[in-house]
Design a protein around this motif. Structure first.
Motif: not given
Length: 380
Positions: A250-252, A258-266, A294-297
């Motif tokens: 989930e984006p948030q 993953l503050p740095g790695k999240s720059e690579l989007t899903l 934090g991701d939901s099921a």
């Protein structure tokens, strides 16, 4: 799939899902371990850190023993006078026989430069050799940008490994591990270097050196390279399966964990998965999904469904807090939450043409860090 051997354990027989639930309980709560026997496990580093391997009811699993949560676990290991090891409920419940894998014989060896083989590669589970080719990452030193669960440089700081393993060193250790300890696969991961290939070059060079010395199935693990031609180059060099790890979806949650790695989007990952599957084939590409951050099921299951459609194995693993990281006190997920996700993803896998046991090599094939393969088999 999780490794099996029919002779080690005397625990009562359990169905696949029953055993899966029990092993999940151990993996989320950990085990109090006075280091009574066998392999004492490992602290810090990449991969299943703060864990040790145990064979329970014929299935080898990695269970947390060194982190804070495990010290309050309702389970503990005890040693009998004859040296047998048992897993016991600390409330006084019945004990179940377990078998810690013995220390591998290749750990007694060193390179010509005097580097212990165990500083180059480690045994995971019972027959999986694992190495981190580059024990640093471009994001790690800035904890505001690093993956918050990561402990990749801890083992380096403790002097238990070297900063970069050369292809020749890994090949030397791999040959010895196969010859002396019957290792059946090699998993190579890496910290992300400051290069557009994201570690693919290291993977290719090392795989070629290993395959020149020993016929060993290899999984490489790295972030998606900028140039998709690296997938074919890794395959041609001898990498049989590929791991590219989402961790959270989930984006948030990605921005927080993953503050740095999240720059690579899903979407960038999904594009990379499709490119990799075109080279390695359906079921030979996998990704880690860390449940409990934090991701939901529902989000984890929906992501798994999309991955399976792409031909990617979603290796769902319970998050385990590692000592010394920003998330060291983050709670592990509940057993009920994990069983809900495992059950749904297991059914999706059972209805597909993708199976853990069919992977050439890799974490999903080993299965020791997750109970997913037990639910996958039960659903089949």
């Amino acid at each position: 799939m999780a490794e099996r051997s029919g002779s080690e354990a005397s625990s009562p027989p359990l169905s696949g899902e029953q055993l899966g639930r029990f092993l999940t309980d151990l993996q989320v709560q950990g085990v109090v371990d006075p280091a009574v026997a066998g392999n004492p496990g490992r602290r810090g580093g990449a991969g299943p850190s703060d864990h040790r391997a145990l064979t329970i009811a014929g299935t080898t699993v990695m269970v947390p023993v060194y982190n804070a949560a495990s010290q309050d676990s309702p389970f503990q290991l005890v040693e009998a006078a004859d040296g047998a090891v048992a897993l016991q409920d600390r409330a006084g419940g019945a004990a179940s026989a377990v078998q810690p894998p013995p220390l591998p014989r290749f750990y007694d060896l060193s390179t010509a430069e005097g580097i212990p083989y165990s500083a180059i590669a480690l045994l995971h589970g019972r027959d999986v050799l694992a190495t981190t080719l580059l024990q640093t990452c471009i994001r790690f030193r800035d904890r505001s940008q690093s993956c918050q669960f990561c402990a990749i440089e801890q083992s380096l700081e403790d002097g238990r490994t070297v900063v970069r393993k050369t292809p020749q060193q890994v090949a030397e250790v791999a040959e010895a591990a196969v010859r002396l300890d019957g290792v059946r696969q090699l998993v190579m991961t890496t910290g992300t270097p400051n290069s557009d290939d994201r570690g693919a070059r290291l993977m290719a060079e090392t795989a070629a050196a290993v395959k020149a010395r020993v016929a060993l199935p290899i999984q490489g693990q790295c972030e998606p390279p900028e140039d998709p031609s690296w997938y074919a180059r890794m395959k041609q060099a001898g990498i049989d399966s590929l791991g590219m790890h989402l961790e959270v979806v989930e984006p948030q949650v990605r921005r927080r964990i993953l503050p740095g790695k999240s720059e690579l989007t899903l979407e960038r990952y999904y594009e990379a998965f499709a490119q990799a599957v075109a080279v390695f084939g359906r079921g030979q590409v996998s990704t880690y999904l860390l449940a409990g951050l934090g991701d939901s099921a529902e989000a984890l299951i929906a992501c798994s469904a999309r991955l399976i459609d792409l031909g990617v194995y979603p290796f769902v693993v319970p998050f385990v807090p590692i000592a010394g990281t920003p998330l060291q006190h983050h709670p592990a997920p509940s057993t009920d939450f994990m069983v809900q996700v495992y059950g749904a993803v297991g059914r999706l896998l059972a209805a597909s043409d993708i199976r853990a046991e069919r992977m050439a090599a890799g974490c999903a094939k080993c299965g020791a860090c997750s109970a997913l393969s037990l639910f996958e088999t039960a659903a089949s």
